[in-house]
Design a protein around this motif. Structure first.
Motif, PDB file in Angstrom:
ATOM      1  N   ILE A 543       4.290  -8.140 -16.643  1.00 37.60           N
ATOM      2  CA  ILE A 543       5.367  -8.338 -15.670  1.00 37.60           C
ATOM      3  C   ILE A 543       6.348  -7.168 -15.699  1.00 37.60           C
ATOM      4  CG2 ILE A 543       6.820  -9.650 -17.262  1.00 37.60           C
ATOM      5  CD1 ILE A 543       7.532 -11.496 -14.876  1.00 37.60           C
ATOM      6  N   PRO A 544       6.725  -6.614 -14.544  1.00 39.92           N
ATOM      7  CA  PRO A 544       7.727  -5.539 -14.519  1.00 39.92           C
ATOM      8  C   PRO A 544       9.097  -6.059 -14.926  1.00 39.92           C
ATOM      9  CG  PRO A 544       6.492  -5.649 -12.451  1.00 39.92           C
ATOM     10  CD  PRO A 544       6.191  -6.901 -13.209  1.00 39.92           C
ATOM     11  N   SER A 545       9.961  -5.157 -15.345  1.00 40.86           N
ATOM     12  CA  SER A 545      11.310  -5.535 -15.759  1.00 40.86           C
ATOM     13  C   SER A 545      12.239  -5.548 -14.554  1.00 40.86           C
ATOM     14  CB  SER A 545      11.829  -4.592 -16.844  1.00 40.86           C
ATOM     15  OG  SER A 545      11.736  -3.246 -16.426  1.00 40.86           O
ATOM     16  N   GLY A 546      11.960  -6.473 -13.638  1.00 45.32           N
ATOM     17  CA  GLY A 546      12.760  -6.601 -12.432  1.00 45.32           C
ATOM     18  C   GLY A 546      12.129  -7.627 -11.508  1.00 45.32           C
ATOM     19  N   ASN A 547      12.821  -7.924 -10.409  1.00 43.01           N
ATOM     20  CA  ASN A 547      12.283  -8.848  -9.416  1.00 43.01           C
ATOM     21  C   ASN A 547      10.970  -8.314  -8.859  1.00 43.01           C
ATOM     22  OD1 ASN A 547      15.344  -8.808  -9.496  1.00 43.01           O
ATOM     23  ND2 ASN A 547      14.938 -10.794  -8.596  1.00 43.01           N
ATOM     24  N   LEU A 548      10.096  -9.211  -8.399  1.00 43.08           N
ATOM     25  CA  LEU A 548       8.712  -8.821  -8.115  1.00 43.08           C
ATOM     26  C   LEU A 548       8.444  -8.391  -6.678  1.00 43.08           C
ATOM     27  CD1 LEU A 548       6.679 -11.482 -10.135  1.00 43.08           C
ATOM     28  CD2 LEU A 548       7.690  -9.317 -10.896  1.00 43.08           C
ATOM     29  N   ASN A 549       9.359  -8.655  -5.763  1.00 45.12           N
ATOM     30  CA  ASN A 549       9.053  -8.415  -4.355  1.00 45.12           C
ATOM     31  C   ASN A 549       8.713  -6.960  -4.057  1.00 45.12           C
ATOM     32  OD1 ASN A 549      10.786  -8.769  -1.172  1.00 45.12           O
ATOM     33  ND2 ASN A 549       8.670  -9.168  -1.671  1.00 45.12           N
ATOM     34  N   PHE A 550       9.533  -6.036  -4.546  1.00 44.12           N
ATOM     35  CA  PHE A 550       9.294  -4.613  -4.297  1.00 44.12           C
ATOM     36  C   PHE A 550       8.001  -4.144  -4.978  1.00 44.12           C
ATOM     37  CE2 PHE A 550      11.947  -0.401  -3.872  1.00 44.12           C
ATOM     38  CZ  PHE A 550      10.977   0.113  -3.010  1.00 44.12           C
ATOM     39  N   PRO A 551       7.753  -4.477  -6.254  1.00 40.92           N
ATOM     40  CA  PRO A 551       6.476  -4.083  -6.856  1.00 40.92           C
ATOM     41  C   PRO A 551       5.253  -4.657  -6.143  1.00 40.92           C
ATOM     42  CG  PRO A 551       8.051  -4.618  -8.568  1.00 40.92           C
ATOM     43  CD  PRO A 551       8.695  -4.989  -7.269  1.00 40.92           C
ATOM     44  N   VAL A 552       5.345  -5.874  -5.612  1.00 41.80           N
ATOM     45  CA  VAL A 552       4.223  -6.448  -4.872  1.00 41.80           C
ATOM     46  C   VAL A 552       3.942  -5.642  -3.613  1.00 41.80           C
ATOM     47  CG1 VAL A 552       3.528  -8.424  -3.455  1.00 41.80           C
ATOM     48  CG2 VAL A 552       4.407  -8.796  -5.767  1.00 41.80           C
ATOM     49  N   MET A 553       4.987  -5.272  -2.889  1.00 41.07           N
ATOM     50  CA  MET A 553       4.784  -4.498  -1.669  1.00 41.07           C
ATOM     51  C   MET A 553       4.259  -3.105  -1.992  1.00 41.07           C
ATOM     52  SD  MET A 553       8.145  -5.870   0.387  1.00 41.07           S
ATOM     53  CE  MET A 553       7.765  -5.165   1.953  1.00 41.07           C
ATOM     54  N   MET A 554       4.750  -2.524  -3.076  1.00 40.71           N
ATOM     55  CA  MET A 554       4.209  -1.237  -3.524  1.00 40.71           C
ATOM     56  C   MET A 554       2.710  -1.346  -3.793  1.00 40.71           C
ATOM     57  SD  MET A 554       2.940   0.081  -6.615  1.00 40.71           S
ATOM     58  CE  MET A 554       3.737  -0.827  -7.922  1.00 40.71           C
ATOM     59  N   ALA A 555       2.310  -2.398  -4.528  1.00 44.21           N
ATOM     60  CA  ALA A 555       0.897  -2.578  -4.871  1.00 44.21           C
ATOM     61  C   ALA A 555       0.051  -2.763  -3.617  1.00 44.21           C
ATOM     62  CB  ALA A 555       0.742  -3.768  -5.808  1.00 44.21           C
ATOM     63  N   ALA A 556       0.560  -3.498  -2.631  1.00 47.28           N
ATOM     64  CA  ALA A 556      -0.187  -3.699  -1.390  1.00 47.28           C
ATOM     65  C   ALA A 556      -0.368  -2.394  -0.634  1.00 47.28           C
ATOM     66  CB  ALA A 556       0.523  -4.732  -0.517  1.00 47.28           C
ATOM     67  N   GLU A 557       0.681  -1.579  -0.582  1.00 53.61           N
ATOM     68  CA  GLU A 557       0.558  -0.266   0.063  1.00 53.61           C
ATOM     69  C   GLU A 557      -0.489   0.586  -0.662  1.00 53.61           C
ATOM     70  OE1 GLU A 557       1.707   1.075   2.721  1.00 53.61           O
ATOM     71  OE2 GLU A 557       3.710   0.347   3.237  1.00 53.61           O
ATOM     72  N   LYS A 558      -0.480   0.550  -1.967  1.00 49.53           N
ATOM     73  CA  LYS A 558      -1.391   1.385  -2.757  1.00 49.53           C
ATOM     74  C   LYS A 558      -2.842   0.934  -2.573  1.00 49.53           C
ATOM     75  CE  LYS A 558      -1.528   3.555  -7.342  1.00 49.53           C
ATOM     76  NZ  LYS A 558      -2.972   3.798  -7.383  1.00 49.53           N
ATOM     77  N   VAL A 559      -3.080  -0.375  -2.658  1.00 50.99           N
ATOM     78  CA  VAL A 559      -4.452  -0.867  -2.495  1.00 50.99           C
ATOM     79  C   VAL A 559      -4.923  -0.686  -1.050  1.00 50.99           C
ATOM     80  CG1 VAL A 559      -5.959  -2.883  -2.658  1.00 50.99           C
ATOM     81  CG2 VAL A 559      -4.221  -2.477  -4.408  1.00 50.99           C
ATOM     82  N   ALA A 560      -4.014  -0.805  -0.085  1.00 53.15           N
ATOM     83  CA  ALA A 560      -4.396  -0.563   1.309  1.00 53.15           C
ATOM     84  C   ALA A 560      -4.963   0.841   1.467  1.00 53.15           C
ATOM     85  CB  ALA A 560      -3.197  -0.772   2.230  1.00 53.15           C
ATOM     86  N   ASP A 561      -4.324   1.839   0.839  1.00 49.13           N
ATOM     87  CA  ASP A 561      -4.858   3.200   0.902  1.00 49.13           C
ATOM     88  C   ASP A 561      -6.249   3.277   0.281  1.00 49.13           C
ATOM     89  OD1 ASP A 561      -2.881   4.423   2.324  1.00 49.13           O
ATOM     90  OD2 ASP A 561      -2.170   5.710   0.717  1.00 49.13           O
ATOM     91  N   MET A 562      -6.461   2.561  -0.827  1.00 47.05           N
ATOM     92  CA  MET A 562      -7.793   2.550  -1.435  1.00 47.05           C
ATOM     93  C   MET A 562      -8.822   1.934  -0.493  1.00 47.05           C
ATOM     94  SD  MET A 562      -6.912   1.286  -5.309  1.00 47.05           S
ATOM     95  CE  MET A 562      -5.598   2.025  -6.287  1.00 47.05           C
ATOM     96  N   MET A 563      -8.442   0.868   0.186  1.00 47.67           N
ATOM     97  CA  MET A 563      -9.375   0.198   1.091  1.00 47.67           C
ATOM     98  C   MET A 563      -9.685   1.060   2.308  1.00 47.67           C
ATOM     99  SD  MET A 563      -7.872  -3.698   0.888  1.00 47.67           S
ATOM    100  CE  MET A 563      -9.172  -4.388   1.939  1.00 47.67           C
ATOM    101  N   ILE A 564      -8.673   1.762   2.779  1.00 48.02           N
ATOM    102  CA  ILE A 564      -8.867   2.632   3.945  1.00 48.02           C
ATOM    103  C   ILE A 564      -9.650   3.876   3.563  1.00 48.02           C
ATOM    104  CG2 ILE A 564      -7.634   4.055   5.638  1.00 48.02           C
ATOM    105  CD1 ILE A 564      -5.341   1.943   5.444  1.00 48.02           C
ATOM    106  N   GLY A 565      -9.547   4.261   2.273  1.00 49.96           N
ATOM    107  CA  GLY A 565     -10.263   5.439   1.810  1.00 49.96           C
ATOM    108  C   GLY A 565      -9.462   6.701   1.879  1.00 49.96           C
ATOM    109  N   GLN A 566      -8.125   6.563   2.018  1.00 46.53           N
ATOM    110  CA  GLN A 566      -7.283   7.753   2.062  1.00 46.53           C
ATOM    111  C   GLN A 566      -7.075   8.295   0.655  1.00 46.53           C
ATOM    112  OE1 GLN A 566      -3.629   6.715   3.969  1.00 46.53           O
ATOM    113  NE2 GLN A 566      -4.542   6.546   6.006  1.00 46.53           N
ATOM    114  N   PRO A 567      -6.782   9.575   0.529  1.00 44.69           N
ATOM    115  CA  PRO A 567      -6.402  10.118  -0.772  1.00 44.69           C
ATOM    116  C   PRO A 567      -5.038   9.588  -1.176  1.00 44.69           C
ATOM    117  CG  PRO A 567      -6.090  11.761   0.936  1.00 44.69           C
ATOM    118  CD  PRO A 567      -6.809  10.606   1.592  1.00 44.69           C
ATOM    119  N   ARG A 568      -4.678   9.781  -2.427  1.00 45.43           N
ATOM    120  CA  ARG A 568      -3.400   9.302  -2.923  1.00 45.43           C
ATOM    121  C   ARG A 568      -2.270   9.805  -2.038  1.00 45.43           C
ATOM    122  NH1 ARG A 568       0.797  10.211  -6.603  1.00 45.43           N
ATOM    123  NH2 ARG A 568       0.319  12.413  -6.895  1.00 45.43           N
ATOM    124  N   PHE A 569      -1.393   8.889  -1.692  1.00 45.17           N
ATOM    125  CA  PHE A 569      -0.297   9.187  -0.780  1.00 45.17           C
ATOM    126  C   PHE A 569       0.622  10.228  -1.404  1.00 45.17           C
ATOM    127  CE2 PHE A 569       1.791   7.836   3.028  1.00 45.17           C
ATOM    128  CZ  PHE A 569       3.119   8.122   2.831  1.00 45.17           C
TER     129      PHE A 569
END
Length: 575
Positions: A543-569
């Protein structure tokens, strides 16, 4: 047979981000299924938009019904039965971001370096920072740590606008040697600060408001079904090929090339287990055929354990006309107990504890263990029937060091409460707990409004009457002085009053290939099967040391790039 390229199960913070990013490719057909109600931007309820979230996060219409959990692990040698308590989890488009406290902090860089050290390649601070920046549009700060054109506006209510209660506690913290940090997401050290919030013009901005706007909803390749609960996943051998639904007017089965579970850290593991993915013995107990034996499904569940110290707020120090917000100020410190990392403790300064008139007169310092050691929580099935809520044991305080930190933290809060600046604006401090009685009074109803209006008027009356009411009606239990004088009494209070702060996570955690309890890999793919990912707080390794909403959205953006096949943002890019 209805088919899509991608089915997303759950339209919360992660699901909203994924639906937007994946459907940006017009050739990809995307279905988003959400069990709760829709929230079109042109018909948003006032309670959802409000900067003060207290009339949204306890509204039964926005929550999973019948979800009850146990919170604290049994004391060593105890034979007392564990008590079930209601646990509020959002069941609405936008998920927790539609009803939560709107906190928008990231945790610390060390949280994500720790993820990488736990064997999750590509999730270090350097790797995730570009995605935090991609999500946000910071209205106060710029520079290499902040985004300027993301979909979520981030702002702070600066100390000039704080009410007397928050200002007095801030003065006490300064007197105690803590620095003022204007930007909690830019200076990762001990101090007090204005809390970053996902809010603009005194209105909430949720994931669904930002990512499922009118333009996104108009995409012909994006289908959004709300009020639809997924009963289970469909497998062809060890490949996930779709979902089973039970909703009037919709097909009972929908197929896809890939399914993404974004139902949250309690529902995602439950869906996996109902579908045959999880601990083999547990699945067989419920007569469920095993598709993939993954012992870690539902294990390692984590939360932020919390306690509170409350007090009566005198006239003139209560919420003012500058804002509807009730929590503007945060305090982060390092306990240095048991090898805990820096910044392991967090306190929210709460100037209004509920929507009603009594809540306007009671303030709290709400403390939680920002970086808990306890990771023994578990989600299990109560039944193979998808209508049955899962069994959830958080087992908070299973690690004695978390209990020690809360006891130490309670003493620290009491020391701040005792300083002259705080005593000038408060009175009658008491150890607080989120009891069932408190929860019932906090529910929206005409009766609760009438009762609290009368009680609030009496509290503003003569001081002797207020003290009797505070002791007999509001507080109850051991007094502050009794807890400070008796180690055993303080320990009992912390164990009895400790609750979570609605941050369930880590129940389908990412991990290295040789980690026997890892459920997902670094790309959020479920091990042992094909065509299936989990993208929500359940994949966090710790668990991160903070509220989870921002880390969840970060993770979704990151995995979306993996699914789309883009290089690291790239860090220099914008959304």
């Amino acid at each position: 047979m209805t088919t899509f390229d991608t089915i997303i199960v759950g339209g919360g913070s992660a699901g909203s981000v994924l639906a937007n990013r994946l459907s940006a490719d017009p050739s990809r057909r995307v279905l988003l299924c959400e069990a709760g109600a829709d929230l079109p931007n042109d018909r948003l309820p006032a309670a959802i938009l409000d900067s003060y979230p207290g009339t949204a996060y306890l509204n039964p219409a926005y929550l999973w019904p019948e979800l009850r959990v146990t919170t604290v692990a049994p004391a060593p040698g105890s034979s007392e039965p564990r008590k079930l308590r209601k646990y509020e989890q959002a069941r609405i488009l936008g998920g927790g971001s539609s009803i939560n406290g709107q906190f928008f902090n990231r945790g610390a860089p060390s949280d994500y370096d720790d993820w990488q050290a736990r064997g999750v390649a590509g999730w270090s601070w350097e790797d995730v920072l570009p995605y935090f920046r991609k999500v946000e549009r910071d209205l106060d700060f710029d520079g290499p740590l902040h985004g300027s054109s993301g979909r979520i506006p981030v702002r702070r209510i600066h100390r000039e606008a704080w009410p007397g209660h928050a200002t007095a506690i801030a003065a006490a913290l300064a007197e105690s040697g803590y620095d003022y940090l204007p930007d909690q997401n830019g200076e990762f050290r001990d101090g007090y600060f204005p809390i970053a919030i996902s809010n603009v013009d005194e209105k909430r901005v949720s994931a669904s408001m930002a990512y499922l706007d009118d333009k996104t909803r108009a995409r012909p390749n994006l289908t959004i079904w709300t009020g639809v609960e997924v009963a289970s996943l469909v497998f062809d051998g060890r490949r996930c090929v779709g979902v089973r639904l039970d909703a009037p007017g919709l097909p009972p089965e929908v197929r896809a090339n890939e399914v993404v579970l974004s139902a949250g850290a309690l529902q995602s593991p439950a869906i996996l287990m109902r579908s045959g993915v999880g601990p083999a013995a547990h699945l067989r107990e419920h007569g469920i055929g095993v598709v993939a034996a993954l012992e870690g499904v539902g294990r390692h569940l984590m939360e932020h354990p919390s306690i509170a110290l409350a007090s009566f707020i005198r006239r003139g120090a209560r919420i003012n006309a500058a804002t509807r917000r009730h929590i503007m100020t945060g305090w982060r410190y390092s306990s240095r107990i048991g090898g805990a990392p820096a910044g392991d403790m967090f306190v929210s300064i709460v100037t209004k504890t509920s929507w009603h008139a009594v809540g306007e007169r009671i303030g709290t310092m709400l403390m939680y263990v920002n970086k808990p050691f306890s990771n023994a929580g578990e989600v299990r099935l109560a039944s193979s029937d998808w209508r049955a809520a899962p069994e959830v044991d958080f087992n908070m305080l299973a690690d004695e060091r978390d209990l020690e930190r809360l006891m130490d933290g309670f003493r620290r809060m009491a020391a701040v409460q005792a300083l002259a600046s705080v005593r000038a604006v408060t009175d009658d401090p008491f150890p607080a707990s989120y009891s069932e009685k408190v929860r019932q009074v906090a529910m929206l109803s005409p009766r609760n409004k009438l009762v609290t209006d009368v009680l609030a008027a009496l509290l503003d009356g003569p001081a002797p009457l207020r003290r009797v009411l505070m002791r007999k009606v509001i507080a109850g239990g051991a007094t502050l002085a009794e807890l400070l004088a008796d180690e055993a009494a303080l320990r009992a209070f912390v164990r009895g009053a400790c609750v979570g702060v609605w941050h369930p996570s880590c129940s389908c955690r990412m991990g290295a290939a040789d980690d026997p309890l890892a459920v997902t890999d670094h790309a959020a793919r479920v091990r042992g099967v094909d065509g299936l990912r989990v993208v929500d707080a359940s994949i966090f390794p710790h668990i991160p040391s903070g509220n989870l909403n921002f880390p969840v959205m970060m993770a979704a953006e990151k995995v979306a790039d993996m699914m789309i096949g883009q290089p690291r943002f790239a860090a220099a890019q914008t959304a």
